[in-house]
Design a protein around this motif. Structure first.
Motif, PDB file in Angstrom:
ATOM      1  N   ASP A 275       0.850  -1.188   0.000  1.00  0.00           N
ATOM      2  CA  ASP A 275       0.000   0.000   0.000  1.00  0.00           C
ATOM      3  C   ASP A 275       0.891   1.245   0.000  1.00  0.00           C
ATOM      4  O   ASP A 275       2.125   1.138  -0.013  1.00  0.00           O
ATOM      5  N   PRO A 276       0.320   2.450  -0.017  1.00  0.00           N
ATOM      6  CA  PRO A 276       1.155   3.649  -0.077  1.00  0.00           C
ATOM      7  C   PRO A 276       2.218   3.752   1.012  1.00  0.00           C
ATOM      8  O   PRO A 276       3.279   4.345   0.800  1.00  0.00           O
ATOM      9  N   LYS A 277       1.974   3.148   2.182  1.00  0.00           N
ATOM     10  CA  LYS A 277       2.927   3.215   3.282  1.00  0.00           C
ATOM     11  C   LYS A 277       3.955   2.081   3.251  1.00  0.00           C
ATOM     12  O   LYS A 277       4.877   2.068   4.051  1.00  0.00           O
TER      13      LYS A 277
ATOM     14  N   THR B 278      -6.812  -6.188  -9.385  1.00  0.00           N
ATOM     15  CA  THR B 278      -7.638  -4.973  -9.403  1.00  0.00           C
ATOM     16  C   THR B 278      -8.906  -5.191 -10.224  1.00  0.00           C
ATOM     17  O   THR B 278     -10.017  -4.851  -9.787  1.00  0.00           O
TER      18      THR B 278
ATOM     19  N   TRP C 248      -7.190  -2.883  -3.861  1.00  0.00           N
ATOM     20  CA  TRP C 248      -6.047  -2.870  -4.771  1.00  0.00           C
ATOM     21  C   TRP C 248      -5.856  -1.529  -5.457  1.00  0.00           C
ATOM     22  O   TRP C 248      -4.792  -1.282  -6.050  1.00  0.00           O
ATOM     23  N   LYS C 249      -6.866  -0.667  -5.394  1.00  0.00           N
ATOM     24  CA  LYS C 249      -6.790   0.602  -6.117  1.00  0.00           C
ATOM     25  C   LYS C 249      -5.649   1.490  -5.629  1.00  0.00           C
ATOM     26  O   LYS C 249      -5.101   2.285  -6.395  1.00  0.00           O
ATOM     27  N   THR C 250      -5.313   1.375  -4.368  1.00  0.00           N
ATOM     28  CA  THR C 250      -4.243   2.217  -3.808  1.00  0.00           C
ATOM     29  C   THR C 250      -2.896   1.499  -3.757  1.00  0.00           C
ATOM     30  O   THR C 250      -1.916   2.044  -3.252  1.00  0.00           O
TER      31      THR C 250
ATOM     32  N   ARG D 276       0.679  -0.169  -4.785  1.00  0.00           N
ATOM     33  CA  ARG D 276       1.796   0.196  -5.641  1.00  0.00           C
ATOM     34  C   ARG D 276       2.798  -0.956  -5.645  1.00  0.00           C
ATOM     35  O   ARG D 276       2.713  -1.873  -4.813  1.00  0.00           O
TER      36      ARG D 276
ATOM     37  N   SER E  24       8.008   6.756  -4.569  1.00  0.00           N
ATOM     38  CA  SER E  24       7.427   6.942  -3.241  1.00  0.00           C
ATOM     39  C   SER E  24       8.525   7.199  -2.221  1.00  0.00           C
ATOM     40  O   SER E  24       9.587   6.585  -2.267  1.00  0.00           O
TER      41      SER E  24
END
Length: 255
Positions: A40-42, A74, A102-104, A106, A241
């Motif tokens: 995820d983003p984190k 996704t 899954w949209k977020t 990476r 990121s």
């Protein structure tokens, strides 16, 4: 050697330190190879509940395979959400269905030594596997004449007695892709047909390198050849990121 039936729960740093190659040296060899994870983003890894009910996270040997699986997941989740919304009973809130997790997501990159360590230390609560690309598995199966490869096995391709010069030393390369092995042969042997492709397996090789009493000095010349685009893709993924590429201690579990 052909692919050995050896448990993936075998890592260099889990074995006695008396082999042909030290665990630190093995880690250095593995560290040169990027792997790719879906997070995820984190940087929290996505882990999937399989048919065997095991919660498993994957490190992909190629960016393309990670991207393919993320795309499939996704689209599959989008379809499931649409179907669920169509079947929502009157009076229920659509929020109960939830968004597509899954949209977020990476793709991030971590070195192979990190992935091998987690795969080796998997426990009943969480499993990690290193996943080769489908086409590489197909190439390996064609060579060894089998129909399937156990999960967690990572095929490596090589030619007997084929060496490459690296930093003034001759090395015996193991490739994650058959076509890149053949291309390397043709660059050094123009006009000569390549010999028979051989297949071995990542965790089998690691075990041979570090097991006590090893006598095959040729193993000390082995190097792992990452897929050609992996280094570039790894840099791109982690540059995109500022967050941790892989956050230990947390997970996102999806069906």
């Amino acid at each position: 050697p052909v692919i050995a039936q050896i448990s993936p729960a075998t890592a260099a740093d889990e074995l006695p330190r008396e082999g042909l190659v030290t665990p630190a040296k093995v880690a250095d060899l593995l560290r040169a190879v990027p792997t790719f994870a879906i997070v995820d983003p984190k940087g929290v890894p996505f882990m999937v509940v399989g048919e065997d009910a095991k919660v498993t996270g994957y490190f992909f040997t190629t960016y393309g395979e990670a991207n393919r699986l993320l795309t499939v997941a996704t689209k599959s989740a989008d379809k499931a959400i649409r179907q669920a919304k169509e079947e929502v009973k009157k009076g229920e809130s659509e929020e109960e269905i939830g968004p597509n997790p899954w949209k977020t997501a990476r793709i991030s990159s971590v070195p192979l030594d990190f992935a091998v360590t987690l795969a080796s230390r998997s426990n009943k609560g969480a499993y990690f596997r290193i996943a080769p690309a489908d086409e590489d598995v197909d190439d390996a199966l064609a060579v060894i004449g089998k129909e399937s490869l156990p999960e967690g096995k990572v095929p490596l391709f090589y030619f007997k007695d084929f060496g490459l010069q690296q930093k003034g030393e001759e090395k015996s390369p193991l490739y994650f892709r058959k076509n890149e092995l053949v291309a390397a042969w043709k660059r050094d042997n123009k006009g000569v047909e390549p010999p028979e492709v051989k297949v071995t397996e990542l965790f089998s090789i690691i075990t041979e390198l570090v097991k006590p009493g090893g006598i095959d000095k040729g193993l000390t010349k082995l190097v792992f050849q990452a897929p050609e685009e992996s280094e570039k893709k790894a840099k791109e993924c982690n540059k995109a990121s500022k967050e941790n590429p892989f956050l230990l201690g947390e997970r996102i579990v999806v069906l």
